[in-house]
Design an enzyme around this catalytic site. Structure first.
Site, PDB file in Angstrom:
ATOM      1  N   ARG A 257       5.135 -67.758  20.765  1.00 56.32           N
ATOM      2  CA  ARG A 257       4.934 -67.123  22.075  1.00 56.32           C
ATOM      3  C   ARG A 257       3.456 -66.954  22.405  1.00 56.32           C
ATOM      4  O   ARG A 257       3.020 -67.265  23.510  1.00 56.32           O
ATOM      5  CB  ARG A 257       5.657 -65.771  22.123  1.00 56.32           C
ATOM      6  CG  ARG A 257       7.165 -65.908  22.190  1.00 56.32           C
ATOM      7  CD  ARG A 257       7.835 -64.564  22.209  1.00 56.32           C
ATOM      8  NE  ARG A 257       7.471 -63.764  21.042  1.00 56.32           N
ATOM      9  CZ  ARG A 257       7.737 -62.487  20.886  1.00 56.32           C
ATOM     10  NH1 ARG A 257       8.367 -61.829  21.844  1.00 56.32           N
ATOM     11  NH2 ARG A 257       7.379 -61.850  19.808  1.00 56.32           N
ATOM     12  N   ASN A 275      11.439 -64.541  23.208  1.00 47.62           N
ATOM     13  CA  ASN A 275      12.356 -64.908  22.122  1.00 47.62           C
ATOM     14  C   ASN A 275      13.789 -64.660  22.560  1.00 47.62           C
ATOM     15  O   ASN A 275      14.069 -63.684  23.259  1.00 47.62           O
ATOM     16  CB  ASN A 275      12.085 -64.054  20.888  1.00 47.62           C
ATOM     17  CG  ASN A 275      10.863 -64.543  20.115  1.00 47.62           C
ATOM     18  OD1 ASN A 275      10.434 -65.682  20.270  1.00 47.62           O
ATOM     19  ND2 ASN A 275      10.318 -63.674  19.284  1.00 47.62           N
TER      20      ASN A 275
END
Ligand code: SAH
Length: 329
Positions: A257, A275
């Site tokens: 990320r 996520n």
């Protein structure tokens, strides 16, 4: 249009039926799919000739006869779930979609996947699902498959693909070294046993394994420096694009990320990354088409510790409230 139909009918009788393909469903599919919509526009007049053609990025659309033969060898019907590895232009994908119930197609080059998906969308093949990634690992969430068609040559059958064959399923794959004569080979699963049978000699571009695929990412990105120009002389990169992507593989706890946010910011995109509970990562990205394509290429490789198996992409409506690229919980 009528002209194309005539050319297709001739292609089928002179190149395909004449060489021994007999399956009438396959011949009908080859008569139906507009191959000229899957080749670069400068080759449109050659779309129904008896040869492979370049589709850019060092790849080719297979010879029509080879597409028909591989499809016949696969023996699929409306109840079949099929995996295609190396979708390239999407033409073989369309032929499979004419015959099978569900088609899952993987292509490692984001630019080709995008172009193929667009052509298949225009033709309303809604039984096709596509992904960017390394097809040698198969598509575990959708396995098992009644048919697996590999459109690039390998030294041996990738074990994950054999494992993802359903009972009674068949896999057609060219085996042999790149640039040399290869042998089109049919694997069939009967219980615990897998049989293997050689068909004709053939010539395909190489099937790249995991490591080669990662090495191919940046090279693919470099070519974007000279974006394609469309018929009106407009650069593709000027259009705005908005997509939702889902990235599968080892992608959580590897700084995916944070790295994606940095890459998204660097490319000047708006969007977010988060996520998902199933271990995948989801992203939304919007901005210049070229930048979104570059981001999708990045996503299929990810940060160094990631092992991306597959990226699924869907077009979505732009979200005007997005500003900058953020990480979402
Ligand atoms: N049937 C396609 C053939 C395309 S050529 C057509 O007629 O258009 C083979 C394709 O396989 C190329 O686009 C190449 O990028 C892709 N490819 C090679 N290795 C791959 C891999 N490991 N995973 C997915 N695609 C791969």
């Amino acid at each position: 249009m009528g002209d194309h139909i005539t050319r297709r009918a001739r292609m089928v009788s002179e190149q395909i039926a004449a060489r021994g393909v007999r399956d009438t469903d396959v011949l009908d599919a080859m008569r139906s799919v507009p191959r000229h919509l899957f080749v670069p526009s400068e080759f449109e007049s050659r779309a129904y000739m008896d040869s492979p053609l370049s589709i850019g990025y060092g790849q080719t659309i297979s010879q029509p006869y080879m597409v028909a033969l591989m499809t016949e060898l696969l023996q699929v019907n409306v109840r079949s779930r099929v995996l295609e590895v190396g979708a390239g232009s999407g033409y073989q994908t369309a032929v499979l979609a004419e015959l099978a119930g569900e088609v899952y197609a993987i292509e490692r080059l984001a630019q080709l996947e995008e172009r193929a998906r667009r052509a298949l969308g225009v033709l309303h093949y809604n039984n096709v699902r596509m992904a960017i990634g390394d097809g040698t690992r198969g598509w575990l969430e959708r396995a098992p498959f009644d048919g697996i068609l590999v459109a690039a040559a390998a030294d041996k059958a990738p074990p994950p693909l054999l494992e993802q064959l359903a009972e009674g399923g068949r896999m057609v794959i060219p085996l042999g070294a790149a640039g040399r004569e290869q042998t089109l080979t049919v694997f069939a699963r009967e219980g615990a046993k897998i049989t293997r049978q050689a068909s004709v000699e053939c010539r395909f571009v190489p099937l790249l394994s995991g490591e080669d695929v990662v090495a191919g990412g940046p090279a693919a990105r470099e070519r974007r420096a000279a974006p394609d120009t469309d018929a009106n002389g407009e650069q593709e990169g000027d259009a705005v694009k908005c997509v939702r992507a889902r990235v599968y593989g080892r992608v959580q706890r590897v700084y995916y990320r944070a790295s994606a946010r940095a890459e998204g910011e660097r490319l000047g995109l708006n969007g977010w990354v988060r996520n998902c509970a199933d271990g995948s990562v989801e992203l939304q990205m919007q901005g210049r088409e070229q930048a979104v394509d570059a981001m999708l290429d990045w996503c299929s490789v990810g940060p160094p510790a990631a092992e991306v198996q597959r990226v699924e992409v869907d077009a979505v409506d732009p979200d005007d409230t997005l500003a900058g690229f953020g990480v979402r919980q």
